[in-house]
Design a protein around this motif. Structure first.
Motif, short mmCIF file in Angstrom:
data_model
loop_
_atom_site.label_atom_id
_atom_site.label_comp_id
_atom_site.label_asym_id
_atom_site.label_seq_id
_atom_site.Cartn_x
_atom_site.Cartn_y
_atom_site.Cartn_z
N ASP A 161 38.18 48.30 43.74
CA ASP A 161 37.19 49.36 43.83
C ASP A 161 37.63 50.38 44.88
OD1 ASP A 161 36.67 48.35 46.33
OD2 ASP A 161 34.66 47.62 45.87
N TYR A 176 30.89 42.15 39.82
CA TYR A 176 30.84 42.72 41.17
C TYR A 176 29.39 42.73 41.65
CZ TYR A 176 31.52 46.09 44.96
OH TYR A 176 31.56 46.71 46.18
N ILE A 231 32.73 39.02 44.51
CA ILE A 231 33.11 38.62 43.16
C ILE A 231 32.30 37.38 42.77
CG2 ILE A 231 34.99 37.92 41.63
CD1 ILE A 231 35.11 40.78 42.80
N ILE A 237 38.24 43.27 42.26
CA ILE A 237 37.22 43.15 41.23
C ILE A 237 37.85 42.48 40.02
CG2 ILE A 237 35.75 44.41 39.61
CD1 ILE A 237 35.49 46.59 41.67
#
Length: 388
Positions: free
Chosen positions: A342, A218, A198, A348
């Motif tokens: 994800d 991301y 991140i 995320i």
């Protein structure tokens, strides 16, 4: 200038502290830099960026250098100076621009690089006509391989696994023999596998940023692979991936590539300046690689070592994913921020679409003779369109 030893220094600037930072590069005094550049003579100025200027210089040995001068008054400039210094000082590769050394003296922050006689790939391909170079297909194909080798080193071969974050045609420089070298590590980040990938500060350049990074922050090395795919399209076509003025969330070159693929006319992408003087098989490899590299799903993109193998003919190019979304370049313009997961369970953060265009926030090594202003105006127009 001192080589072959560890440079240790202590420096404080605008609340940024470096205690005993050890760098395996040379050191210059300010007097040496001033002598090399004729006291930063305007006649030796070869570039201008958001955080300073770039000057051509010559060492007593006759070695040409490009001196990047950063202002110590800018905190962001300091961060990018230190980031670039720390990253590139640990890297040595034929397809990365070589850092000869640095100078930190008084209020001066200076980086001395090898001088690249043919400037940037962007200027060679689609700068103003008087600055363009006649790049034949063998040269372009060699450039494709060179960039790929440099990225494969950063991602997979270097002791430090690095995501460049700003692969674009202006950050690919060409030496006197038109060999490609990656430059500008001011935005680079370590690719640490134990992290969630991140990024709280999304930074890069419009038109080159991977969708998952631009929209959600991301970041993995597959973001560089996406950017590389865009550069491949630019090398093939001789066109920049600029914004579509009628559809501001799309980019002309990438959309055109997908449209031509749908109609089976991919060879229409080829730069007319090449005529018929190119290897059709090599051209198809590069075009299909560009499409694979710009796949909307990061896991569908190849590794850069695979890209090198495909370009060098050691393995068959990967098949382009059959299903893509309607547009890979449409960016989520929702200003809400929300947490997602994800497919691997990593957190995320979906972020507002906010990017730092490094052609104005970091100093490209030397976009020569006003080319930086040319690019800044072009990219400013793109940002205005995307902010509507």
């Amino acid at each position: 200038m001192k080589f072959g030893h560890l440079l240790t220094f202590f420096y404080i600037c605008d609340s940024i502290e470096l205690h005993g930072l050890e760098l395996n590069i040379g050191s210059f005094t300010l007097r040496q830099i001033k002598t090399a550049t004729n006291n930063f003579d305007v006649a030796n100025k070869i570039g201008e960026g958001g955080f300073g200027s770039v000057y051509k210089g010559v060492l007593p040995s006759g070695t040409l250098i490009a001196v990047k001068q950063l202002s110590s008054k800018s905190k962001q400039g300091n961060r990018e100076f230190l980031n670039e210094l720390g990253m590139i000082s640990a890297l040595q590769h034929p397809h990365l621009v070589k850092l000869y050394g640095c100078c930190i003296e008084g209020n001066q922050l200076l980086l001395a690089y090898e001088y690249m006689e043919n400037n940037s790939l962007a200027r060679a391909l689609f700068g103003p006509k008087e600055w363009q170079l006649e790049l034949d297909w063998p040269t372009r194909y060699r450039i494709c391989i060179g960039i790929a080798r440099g990225l494969a080193f950063l991602h997979e071969e270097s002791r430090l696994k690095i995501v460049h974050r700003d692969i674009k045609a202006t950050n690919v420089l060409l030496d006197k023999d038109l060999n490609a070298k990656i430059s500008d590590f001011g935005l680079a980040r370590l690719n640490e596998e134990d992290k969630t990938h991140i990024s709280t500060r999304v930074a890069g350049t419009y038109g080159y940023m991977a969708p998952e990074y631009a929209m959600r922050g991301y970041l993995t090395d597959k973001a560089d692979v996406y950017s590389y795919g865009i550069v491949l399209l630019e090398i093939v076509s001789g066109m920049a991936n600029v914004a579509d003025r009628e559809n501001e969330n799309q980019f002309v070159l990438l959309e055109r590539a997908f449209a031509l693929k749908a109609t089976g006319n991919l060879m229409d992408l080829v730069d007319p300046k090449l005529g018929s003087e190119y290897d059709i098989q090599e051209m198809m490899v590069v075009i299909n690689l560009a499409l694979v590299c710009t796949a909307i799903t990061p896991t569908d993109r190849p590794t850069m070592s695979s890209v090198v193998s495909m370009l060098e003919g050691r393995i068959v190019p990967e098949v382009f994913p059959a299903e893509q979304s309607d547009s890979m370049t449409e960016m989520d313009r929702d200003k809400r921020v929300k947490e997602l997961e994800d497919q691997n369970g990593n957190r995320i953060v979906e972020m507002p679409f906010a990017c730092t265009d490094s052609s104005t926030s970091a100093v490209d090594l030397y976009p020569n003779d006003g080319f930086s202003e040319y690019l800044q105006k072009r990219d400013s127009d793109i940002r205005k369109l995307l902010s509507k």
